[in-house]
Design an enzyme around this catalytic site. Sequence first.
Site, PDB file in Angstrom:
ATOM      1  N   GLU A  77       1.380  -7.303  12.897  1.00 48.61           N
ATOM      2  CA  GLU A  77       0.215  -7.509  13.772  1.00 48.61           C
ATOM      3  C   GLU A  77      -0.350  -8.913  13.538  1.00 48.61           C
ATOM      4  O   GLU A  77      -0.870  -9.539  14.426  1.00 48.61           O
ATOM      5  CB  GLU A  77      -0.839  -6.439  13.462  1.00 48.61           C
ATOM      6  CG  GLU A  77      -1.944  -6.316  14.477  1.00 48.61           C
ATOM      7  CD  GLU A  77      -3.046  -5.365  14.030  1.00 48.61           C
ATOM      8  OE1 GLU A  77      -2.964  -4.784  12.935  1.00 48.61           O
ATOM      9  OE2 GLU A  77      -4.010  -5.231  14.792  1.00 48.61           O
ATOM     10  N   ARG A 133       0.802  -1.220   0.000  1.00 46.50           N
ATOM     11  CA  ARG A 133       0.000   0.000   0.000  1.00 46.50           C
ATOM     12  C   ARG A 133       0.838   1.275   0.000  1.00 46.50           C
ATOM     13  O   ARG A 133       0.348   2.339  -0.383  1.00 46.50           O
ATOM     14  CB  ARG A 133      -1.012  -0.057   1.145  1.00 46.50           C
ATOM     15  CG  ARG A 133      -2.094  -1.085   0.868  1.00 46.50           C
ATOM     16  CD  ARG A 133      -2.936  -1.377   2.075  1.00 46.50           C
ATOM     17  NE  ARG A 133      -2.590  -2.628   2.712  1.00 46.50           N
ATOM     18  CZ  ARG A 133      -2.887  -2.919   3.956  1.00 46.50           C
ATOM     19  NH1 ARG A 133      -3.517  -2.047   4.714  1.00 46.50           N
ATOM     20  NH2 ARG A 133      -2.551  -4.093   4.446  1.00 46.50           N
TER      21      ARG A 133
HETATM   22  O1  LIG Z   1       2.910  -1.442  11.770  1.00 45.38           O
HETATM   23  P1  LIG Z   1       2.838  -2.881  11.388  1.00 45.38           P
HETATM   24  O2  LIG Z   1       2.288  -3.747  12.492  1.00 45.38           O
HETATM   25  O3  LIG Z   1       4.137  -3.409  10.917  1.00 45.38           O
HETATM   26  O4  LIG Z   1       1.780  -3.028  10.218  1.00 45.38           O
HETATM   27  C1  LIG Z   1       1.641  -2.121   9.159  1.00 45.38           C
HETATM   28  C2  LIG Z   1       1.802  -2.776   7.832  1.00 45.38           C
HETATM   29  O5  LIG Z   1       0.830  -3.800   7.640  1.00 45.38           O
HETATM   30  C3  LIG Z   1       0.176  -3.584   6.382  1.00 45.38           C
HETATM   31  O6  LIG Z   1       0.808  -4.213   5.330  1.00 45.38           O
HETATM   32  P2  LIG Z   1       0.794  -5.788   5.122  1.00 45.38           P
HETATM   33  O7  LIG Z   1       2.033  -6.361   5.700  1.00 45.38           O
HETATM   34  O8  LIG Z   1      -0.512  -6.319   5.577  1.00 45.38           O
HETATM   35  O9  LIG Z   1       0.997  -5.938   3.572  1.00 45.38           O
HETATM   36  P3  LIG Z   1       0.122  -5.505   2.308  1.00 45.38           P
HETATM   37  O10 LIG Z   1       0.185  -3.993   2.223  1.00 45.38           O
HETATM   38  O11 LIG Z   1       0.876  -6.164   1.193  1.00 45.38           O
HETATM   39  O12 LIG Z   1      -1.255  -6.027   2.473  1.00 45.38           O
HETATM   40  C4  LIG Z   1       0.248  -2.086   6.199  1.00 45.38           C
HETATM   41  O13 LIG Z   1       0.056  -1.711   4.854  1.00 45.38           O
HETATM   42  C5  LIG Z   1       1.617  -1.767   6.723  1.00 45.38           C
HETATM   43  O14 LIG Z   1       2.615  -1.960   5.724  1.00 45.38           O
HETATM   44  N1  LIG Z   2      -5.571  -3.228  11.337  1.00 46.28           N
HETATM   45  C1  LIG Z   2      -4.976  -3.072  10.150  1.00 46.28           C
HETATM   46  N2  LIG Z   2      -5.661  -2.587   9.090  1.00 46.28           N
HETATM   47  C2  LIG Z   2      -5.055  -2.450   7.881  1.00 46.28           C
HETATM   48  N3  LIG Z   2      -3.785  -2.778   7.670  1.00 46.28           N
HETATM   49  C3  LIG Z   2      -3.083  -3.263   8.698  1.00 46.28           C
HETATM   50  N4  LIG Z   2      -1.805  -3.666   8.799  1.00 46.28           N
HETATM   51  C4  LIG Z   2      -1.594  -4.076  10.055  1.00 46.28           C
HETATM   52  N5  LIG Z   2      -2.679  -3.943  10.795  1.00 46.28           N
HETATM   53  C5  LIG Z   2      -3.639  -3.438   9.968  1.00 46.28           C
END
Ligand SMILES: O=P(O)(O)OC[C@H]1O[C@H](OP(=O)(O)OP(=O)(O)O)[C@H](O)[C@@H]1O
Ligand SMILES: Nc1ncnc2[nH]cnc12
Length: 242
Positions: free
Chosen positions: A166, A129
């Site tokens: 998370e 994202r």
């Molecule tokens: O602060 P944190 O606990 O590290 O979480 C935040 C991250 O989690 C999500 O990405 P995700 O790893 O789900 O990947 P995606 O964007 O490919 O779905 C979000 O877009 C952040 O990059």
């Molecule tokens: N709660 C949440 N919603 C969207 N993206 C996330 N990445 C980690 N935690 C998330």
Amino acid sequence: MNILANPPTLDFTRAKIVPQSYFHSDISVKSNFPARRSRETRLIYRGPAERQPISVVHMASSDVNTKDDRISRISSSIRVIPDFPKPGILFHDITTLLLDPTAFQDTIDLFVERYKDKNINVVAGVEARGFIFGPPIALAIGAKFVPLRKPKKLPGEVISEEYTLEYGTDIMEMHVGAVQRGDRAVVVDDLIATGGTLNAAIRLLERVGVDVVECACVIELLELKGRDKLGDKSLFVLVSST
Ligand SMILES: O=P(O)(O)OC[C@H]1O[C@H](OP(=O)(O)OP(=O)(O)O)[C@H](O)[C@@H]1O
Ligand SMILES: Nc1ncnc2[nH]cnc12
């Protein structure tokens, strides 16, 4: 944020315009929807019934001017889906923000206003994202965009950092040679939860001598205290979710 407990049916395949009323007021959607059906794009939500969007409190983060109207538009365009991708996770979905060109433009403008005069020459975006918000910011401030990717996606030589999420663990990679010692970077992502991702991004860039000036996110999940994991590194967010 005022998201409907029982939103109208959503059809993303046919959607061109998101009725703003869907995000802003349950009353207008519930009462107006049948009468305006022919003029509004209908959105059909195909997810399980138990994963309907819910209301959460979003506020202007302490990093921004609380009187800036753009923040409330951004906040109300973010949808929150419970129990995705796992039970217990309140998923903050920025795809609905992207459906509102004004909210999307406001988001980019707020970041550009912050970084345009800070001598930044690298915008590093976190997959996936961060790849949405990072490139328009990079173009507007005249910086290069550097993708920080999931493992085994980059074809060249890479350096890697493992991190905890998370909902799991992951590895982040960056091409060797994408940045140079002394570059000044801002790291961009949609959201900070535990802070593990941004922490890994900072480590990756600092290992090769980059000055990480700040991290920038649209959303901060305050309860997870991700900011604490960034130490004294500056974090700029537009909306905070409680
Ligand atoms: O602060 P944190 O606990 O590290 O979480 C935040 C991250 O989690 C999500 O990405 P995700 O790893 O789900 O990947 P995606 O964007 O490919 O779905 C979000 O877009 C952040 O990059
Ligand atoms: N709660 C949440 N919603 C969207 N993206 C996330 N990445 C980690 N935690 C998330």
